[in-house]
Design a protein around this motif. Structure first.
Motif, PDB file in Angstrom:
ATOM      1  N   ALA A  37       0.713  -1.635  -0.428  1.00 27.60           N
ATOM      2  CA  ALA A  37       0.413  -0.038  -0.176  1.00 27.60           C
ATOM      3  C   ALA A  37       0.714   1.142   0.053  1.00 27.60           C
ATOM      4  O   ALA A  37       0.344   2.478  -0.877  1.00 27.60           O
ATOM      5  CB  ALA A  37      -1.234  -0.111   1.020  1.00 27.60           C
ATOM      6  N   ALA A  38       2.045   1.327   0.436  1.00 31.44           N
ATOM      7  CA  ALA A  38       3.013   2.771   0.602  1.00 31.44           C
ATOM      8  C   ALA A  38       3.675   2.854  -0.272  1.00 31.44           C
ATOM      9  O   ALA A  38       3.409   3.499  -0.973  1.00 31.44           O
ATOM     10  CB  ALA A  38       3.766   2.217   1.377  1.00 31.44           C
ATOM     11  N   ASP A  39       4.130   1.358  -0.977  1.00 29.45           N
ATOM     12  CA  ASP A  39       4.830   1.654  -2.540  1.00 29.45           C
ATOM     13  C   ASP A  39       3.413   2.307  -3.745  1.00 29.45           C
ATOM     14  O   ASP A  39       3.494   3.118  -4.475  1.00 29.45           O
ATOM     15  CB  ASP A  39       4.797   0.160  -2.875  1.00 29.45           C
ATOM     16  N   ALA A  40       2.519   1.747  -4.038  1.00 28.65           N
ATOM     17  CA  ALA A  40       1.442   1.819  -4.805  1.00 28.65           C
ATOM     18  C   ALA A  40       1.003   3.847  -3.793  1.00 28.65           C
ATOM     19  O   ALA A  40       0.518   4.642  -5.335  1.00 28.65           O
ATOM     20  CB  ALA A  40      -0.113   1.521  -4.318  1.00 28.65           C
ATOM     21  N   LEU A  41       1.069   4.054  -3.090  1.00 24.11           N
ATOM     22  CA  LEU A  41       0.640   5.614  -2.656  1.00 24.11           C
ATOM     23  C   LEU A  41       1.917   5.991  -3.065  1.00 24.11           C
ATOM     24  O   LEU A  41       1.465   7.512  -3.532  1.00 24.11           O
ATOM     25  CB  LEU A  41       0.130   5.973  -1.371  1.00 24.11           C
ATOM     26  N   LEU A  42       2.708   5.986  -3.097  1.00 24.97           N
ATOM     27  CA  LEU A  42       4.181   6.586  -3.519  1.00 24.97           C
ATOM     28  C   LEU A  42       4.471   6.677  -4.875  1.00 24.97           C
ATOM     29  O   LEU A  42       4.283   7.882  -6.182  1.00 24.97           O
ATOM     30  CB  LEU A  42       5.209   6.023  -2.651  1.00 24.97           C
ATOM     31  N   GLN A  43       3.076   5.861  -5.608  1.00 24.85           N
ATOM     32  CA  GLN A  43       3.318   5.974  -7.397  1.00 24.85           C
ATOM     33  C   GLN A  43       3.060   6.558  -7.762  1.00 24.85           C
ATOM     34  O   GLN A  43       2.627   8.006  -8.441  1.00 24.85           O
ATOM     35  CB  GLN A  43       2.965   4.756  -7.615  1.00 24.85           C
ATOM     36  N   CYS A  44       1.337   6.812  -6.809  1.00 21.40           N
ATOM     37  CA  CYS A  44       0.481   7.504  -7.201  1.00 21.40           C
ATOM     38  C   CYS A  44       1.239   9.391  -6.593  1.00 21.40           C
ATOM     39  O   CYS A  44       0.529  10.633  -7.450  1.00 21.40           O
ATOM     40  CB  CYS A  44      -0.791   7.405  -6.055  1.00 21.40           C
ATOM     41  N   MET A  45       1.349   9.889  -5.957  1.00 22.71           N
ATOM     42  CA  MET A  45       2.113  10.266  -5.194  1.00 22.71           C
ATOM     43  C   MET A  45       3.749  11.399  -6.538  1.00 22.71           C
ATOM     44  O   MET A  45       3.443  12.479  -6.216  1.00 22.71           O
ATOM     45  CB  MET A  45       2.307  10.940  -3.505  1.00 22.71           C
TER      46      MET A  45
ATOM     47  N   GLN B  92      -7.458  15.171  -4.113  1.00 27.29           N
ATOM     48  CA  GLN B  92      -7.082  13.595  -4.509  1.00 27.29           C
ATOM     49  C   GLN B  92      -5.357  14.199  -4.205  1.00 27.29           C
ATOM     50  O   GLN B  92      -5.350  12.709  -2.884  1.00 27.29           O
ATOM     51  CB  GLN B  92      -6.713  13.063  -5.931  1.00 27.29           C
ATOM     52  N   GLN B  93      -4.811  14.918  -4.333  1.00 30.91           N
ATOM     53  CA  GLN B  93      -3.217  15.206  -3.577  1.00 30.91           C
ATOM     54  C   GLN B  93      -3.497  14.769  -2.235  1.00 30.91           C
ATOM     55  O   GLN B  93      -2.381  14.892  -1.458  1.00 30.91           O
ATOM     56  CB  GLN B  93      -1.951  16.324  -4.592  1.00 30.91           C
ATOM     57  N   GLN B  94      -3.777  15.880  -1.617  1.00 29.28           N
ATOM     58  CA  GLN B  94      -4.566  16.559  -0.283  1.00 29.28           C
ATOM     59  C   GLN B  94      -4.521  14.873   0.535  1.00 29.28           C
ATOM     60  O   GLN B  94      -4.224  14.230   1.434  1.00 29.28           O
ATOM     61  CB  GLN B  94      -5.307  17.385  -0.005  1.00 29.28           C
ATOM     62  N   ARG B  95      -5.488  13.780  -0.021  1.00 27.18           N
ATOM     63  CA  ARG B  95      -6.151  13.050   0.760  1.00 27.18           C
ATOM     64  C   ARG B  95      -4.679  11.794   0.829  1.00 27.18           C
ATOM     65  O   ARG B  95      -4.257  11.614   1.771  1.00 27.18           O
ATOM     66  CB  ARG B  95      -7.650  12.614  -0.630  1.00 27.18           C
ATOM     67  N   PHE B  96      -4.122  11.715  -0.565  1.00 30.49           N
ATOM     68  CA  PHE B  96      -2.891  11.294  -0.045  1.00 30.49           C
ATOM     69  C   PHE B  96      -1.966  11.501   0.725  1.00 30.49           C
ATOM     70  O   PHE B  96      -1.079  11.335   1.206  1.00 30.49           O
ATOM     71  CB  PHE B  96      -1.844  11.091  -1.522  1.00 30.49           C
ATOM     72  N   SER B  97      -1.592  12.625   1.026  1.00 30.26           N
ATOM     73  CA  SER B  97      -0.849  13.687   2.148  1.00 30.26           C
ATOM     74  C   SER B  97      -1.532  13.476   2.682  1.00 30.26           C
ATOM     75  O   SER B  97      -0.279  12.643   4.031  1.00 30.26           O
ATOM     76  CB  SER B  97      -0.225  15.537   1.972  1.00 30.26           C
TER      77      SER B  97
END
Length: 895
Positions: free
Chosen positions: A314-322, A339-344
């Motif tokens: 999940a952390a890798d997927a989040l990092l790819q999205c960000m 979406q960027q704020q949600r990722f942050s």
């Protein structure tokens, strides 16, 4: 020259279909002047061939013959010798260099100019023109009347291109027409004016005929003009129809333009829709995080392996999205911003949860490891951190994620890890070193008890006192200071005590060596394992270039040893490898002080322990540097090695100082000096320790210092000795040194071994000669007087006429030394030598045999002097050589 040109063209070049363009009269340079001509020619047939031909006048007549020809394409260089001054010499470089001298400079220049023009026209080849005036190469040679031979084709003297191009030969038809015309006018040759007048009349007749023909065709011209008018009318009608057709097409064109514009708008709309769909798909595909990943980040279990794996994915997927590379304008979309704020927020919350969990793991590890300290404190081993490292390495990918997303929390975790682990390792290492010290001092207490018992024994026997150290030097001093009359009574007891103490010293040192080796062997894998874990867990590279943080410390020999910055001094973190070193220094900050304390304790127990520590420490430093020369372990052990080396140098200096401070008894004989025996002990011990060691050079330097000190102080003690003769002290001690070096075979002391042997031999001979002067003292003085007279110039056979050295005096002196007296004197000498020599070195028989040989040599010398100085007197010694051998053998056996 013109006549020669015509003759050459006619006789030589015309038969070969060649034209002569230029000629120069030359002769060879430096030889007898035999004139010849160099000719520049071209062929009349295509393709044109350009040649330079040498023509020479025949020796048998006035005709010329062709001698040699060169193709112009083979010419490489034309050297005119001088571009400024007039010089008739020039060189032509074909397959070899031809040197020529022209009859005049003008002919030479004309010929060179012709060569240059021919090269430009036909060859297009870069012939080098050296020392040629640029004006000469630019000007065009003129065509003169002299260059056209009579009855031949026109020639170009200078090789001018235009003159060659304008000249054309008559073809066959033109020649035939001219011949027919001239046959009709036979007088044309004799009367050119009448021939020209006739030609003029005929031309006028032809002009009149042409005019009449033009006038006769006027009717046809009118018909042609009428047809042209009709054609123009038809063209006008066609233009009218075309105008109407153009008007109709114009309306069609307007309609087609409208249709085309409509199609363009439809295509543009479709293109925009496709692009919009592509952008939406891009954002959805790259910025949409699965619900499972979101749940893992918010609620995932960080204690189980499955939960850690889910959180990692999940952390890798989040990092790819960000980290997706947004296209221009995407950041202005509200959905993208949300979406960027949600990722942050997800990243911040998960990073906080991960850091908190890992901090708890670090704390728990400290508590778990503390429970095992009691078990490991009994044995000399360090607790194993492998299970803890194995559990933490499951979080390595999450640490890498945290390092790239939230470096502040990553640094906080790093600091907390160092704080917790440094306290844990400090407790473990201090307990470990305490066990090592207990084991060392426990061994030492036994040796101290035995040492005190041994000291009491020596004090009781000799009535003297001394200080007991780890080595046997004090006991040796006590034995030297003891009185000679009690030596024999206590020798057996001392031998027994020495044997036991020596065995105990060896046992102590072997035990210390094993403990010290075990300490280093336990520390080395501990540090390497922790450094490897730090590199993998915190994702730090170990094998990149490192800035120089190494300083150099001078050892006591004047050399340099690498020493890193002190553990307490902060270093600039300029690379990841620096960061590993900083973390290792913080975690293991107590290793270097504890090692130094242990080394100080070992040196205090026995100064010879520094030999064991130097070898062991050098080996471990060498091993660590082979793995990584800049690692924490390598630099720490290197720092400690400097301390060990200083202790070793201090040990050597102390031994030399003890040599200088040694005092000998004035009432007893000296024998083998204590520091000579100590050197033997040191060398034997060092050779066993340093066998195949890396730092053999340090031992060789110490050997050199010690042996020099031994040599100097043996001589000093020998000079101070009152009871024992100087030669005996020197002879016995250097014999012992020579025997020691011969037995140990120390390569760096070969020169000292030879020196010791020489000193032993010299002092043995000196002692023998000095001692033998006593038994036959008067006989020695008498023959010394005889030799003195001979030295003053008196002939040997005349010495007997000297009053003090006549035959009667000789017989009187000889009678004083009968065989019985000689034997008695030798017996007294044997007793005296026995009294001088010590029993340990067992040199009595060697010295006695040397004295026997020297006595026989003196006997032969006396007999020779009697035979030479007192010939025919019949005077002989009252004993023979055989008597001497019997006396010496009998005396040796009786004692």
């Amino acid at each position: 020259m013109t006549a020669i040109k015509h003759a050459l063209q006619r006789d030589i070049f015309t038969p070969n279909d060649e034209r002569l363009l230029s000629i120069v009269n030359v002769c060879k340079a430096g030889k007898k002047k035999k004139n010849c001509f160099l000719c520049a020619t071209v062929t009349t047939e295509r393709p044109v061939q350009v040649k330079v031909v040498k023509v020479k006048k025949s020796d048998k007549g006035d005709f010329y013959k062709r001698q040699i020809a060169w193709a112009l394409r083979d010419l490489a260089v034309v050297d005119a010798k001088d571009a400024i001054k007039e010089n008739p010499e020039f060189d032509l470089h074909f397959e070899k260099i031809y040197k020529w001298v022209a009859s005049s400079t003008a002919e030479k220049n004309a010929f060179i100019s012709c060569i240059w023009k021919l090269n430009q026209r036909y060859l297009r080849k870069k012939i080098d023109f050296v020392n040629v005036s640029s004006q000469l190469l630019e000007e065009l040679p003129k065509v003169t009347e002299e260059s056209v031979p009579s009855g031949e084709n026109q020639s170009v003297t200078g090789g001018d291109e235009e003159a060659v191009d304008e000249y054309q030969e008559l073809n066959a038809r033109e020649e035939q027409d001219i011949e027919i015309m001239m046959e009709g006018c036979e007088y044309a040759i004799s009367n050119a004016e009448a021939f020209a007048e006739r030609l003029s009349r005929e031309l006028q007749v032809l002009d009149g005929a042409n005019i009449q023909s033009i006038m006769a065709s006027e009717k046809q011209v009118n018909i042609l003009m009428k047809l042209l008018d009709e054609a123009l009318k038809e063209v006008d009608q066609i233009e009218l129809k075309l105008s109407s057709y153009e008007e109709m097409l114009q309306s069609v064109k307007e309609q087609m333009d409208q249709i085309s514009e409509s199609n363009h708008l439809i295509h543009l709309s479709n293109t925009n829709n496709v692009k919009l769909l592509s952008e939406i798909e891009f954002l959805v595909n790259h910025m949409d995080l699965a619900k499972g990943h979101i749940k893992a980040l918010q609620e995932g279990d960080l204690s189980s392996s499955r939960g850690i794996e889910a959180c990692t994915n999940a952390a890798d997927a989040l990092l790819q999205c960000m980290n997706v590379a947004l296209r221009p304008g995407h950041d202005m979309l509200l959905a993208v911003e949300q979406q960027q704020q949600r990722f942050s927020d997800l990243r911040e919350n998960f990073a906080r949860r991960l850091a908190s969990h890992l901090n708890n793991v670090f704390v728990q590890q400290g508590h778990d490891q503390s429970s095992t300290l009691a078990q490991h404190s009994i044995e000399l081993t360090l607790p194993n951190h492998h299970p803890f490292h194995r559990d933490l390495l499951r979080y390595a990918k999450l640490m890498e994620w945290l390092k790239s997303t939230d470096y502040r929390k990553y640094e906080g975790l790093t600091k907390n890890y160092m704080d917790y682990l440094s306290r844990l390792y400090e407790r473990e290492i201090k307990d470990f070193f305490e066990v090592a010290k207990i084991k060392m001092t426990g061994t030492t207490k036994e040796s101290k008890k035995f040492g005190q018992r041994r000291l009491s024994l020596v004090v009781g026997l000799h009535g003297s006192s001394g200080k007991l150290t780890g080595s046997t030097s004090s006991l040796n001093k006590l034995s030297v200071q003891s009185s000679g009359n009690r030596r024999s009574q206590s020798s057996s007891l001392l031998d027994m005590g020495n044997m036991s103490a020596s065995d105990l010293d060896v046992a102590d040192r072997t035990k210390f060596d094993k403990i010290f080796e075990q300490v280093l062997s336990e520390l080395e894998p501990l540090c390497l394992a922790e450094q490897d874990f730090i590199s993998k867990f915190f994702k730090l590279q170990q094998h990149q270039s490192m800035p120089g943080t190494v300083t150099e410390a001078e050892d006591t020999d004047g050399g340099t040893l690498s020493r890193q910055h002190n553990a307490g001094t902060p270093l600039p973190v300029s690379s990841e490898k620096d960061m590993i070193r900083q973390m290792m220094i913080k975690i293991f900050r107590c290793i270097e002080p504890e090692l130094n304390n242990l080394i100080a304790l070992g040196d205090k127990i026995d100064s010879f322990n520094s030999l064991y520590m130097l070898v062991k420490m050098s080996h471990h430093v060498w091993t660590a540097q082979n793995v990584d020369p800049a690692s924490f372990l390598s630099t720490t052990l290197g720092n400690v090695l400097v301390t060990v080396k200083r202790n070793f140098d201090k040990c050597i200096s102390n031994q030399i100082r003890q040599m200088e401070e040694v005092k000998i008894s004035k009432k007893s004989k000296v024998g083998i000096l204590p520091f000579v025996a100590e050197f033997e002990e040191f060398a034997g011990l060092a050779e066993s320790i340093f066998k195949n060691a890396e730092r053999r050079g340090d031992l060789d330097k110490a050997y050199t210092k010690l042996i020099r000190g031994v040599f100097v102080n043996v001589e000093k003690v020998a000079n101070e000795s009152q009871k024992t003769p100087r030669d005996v002290v020197m002879m016995e001690n250097f014999h012992h040194i020579f025997a020691t070096l011969s037995r140990l075979k120390i390569s760096c002391l070969e020169a000292e071994k030879k020196e010791a042997k020489q000193k032993y031999t010299d002092h043995l001979q000196s002692y023998v000669i000095y001692s033998l002067g006593q038994p036959l003292e008067k006989l020695n003085h008498f023959f010394e007087g005889v030799e003195a007279r001979v030295a003053q110039g008196i002939r040997e056979e005349e010495v007997s006429y000297q009053l003090a050295f006549n035959k009667q005096e000789l017989r009187k002196v000889i009678k004083e030394y009968p065989g019985k007296e000689v034997k008695k004197g030798l017996d007294n000498l044997y007793k005296k030598v026995d009294k001088h020599l010590c029993e340990e070195e067992n040199l009595l028989q060697v010295v006695w045999h040397s004295m026997q040989d020297e006595f026989i040599r003196q006997y032969k010398h006396f007999e020779g002097l009697i035979a030479r100085c007192y010939p025919g007197s019949g005077v002989t010694m009252e004993f023979t050589i055989q008597d001497i051998l019997d006396y010496c053998s009998s005396i040796a056996q009786s004692h």
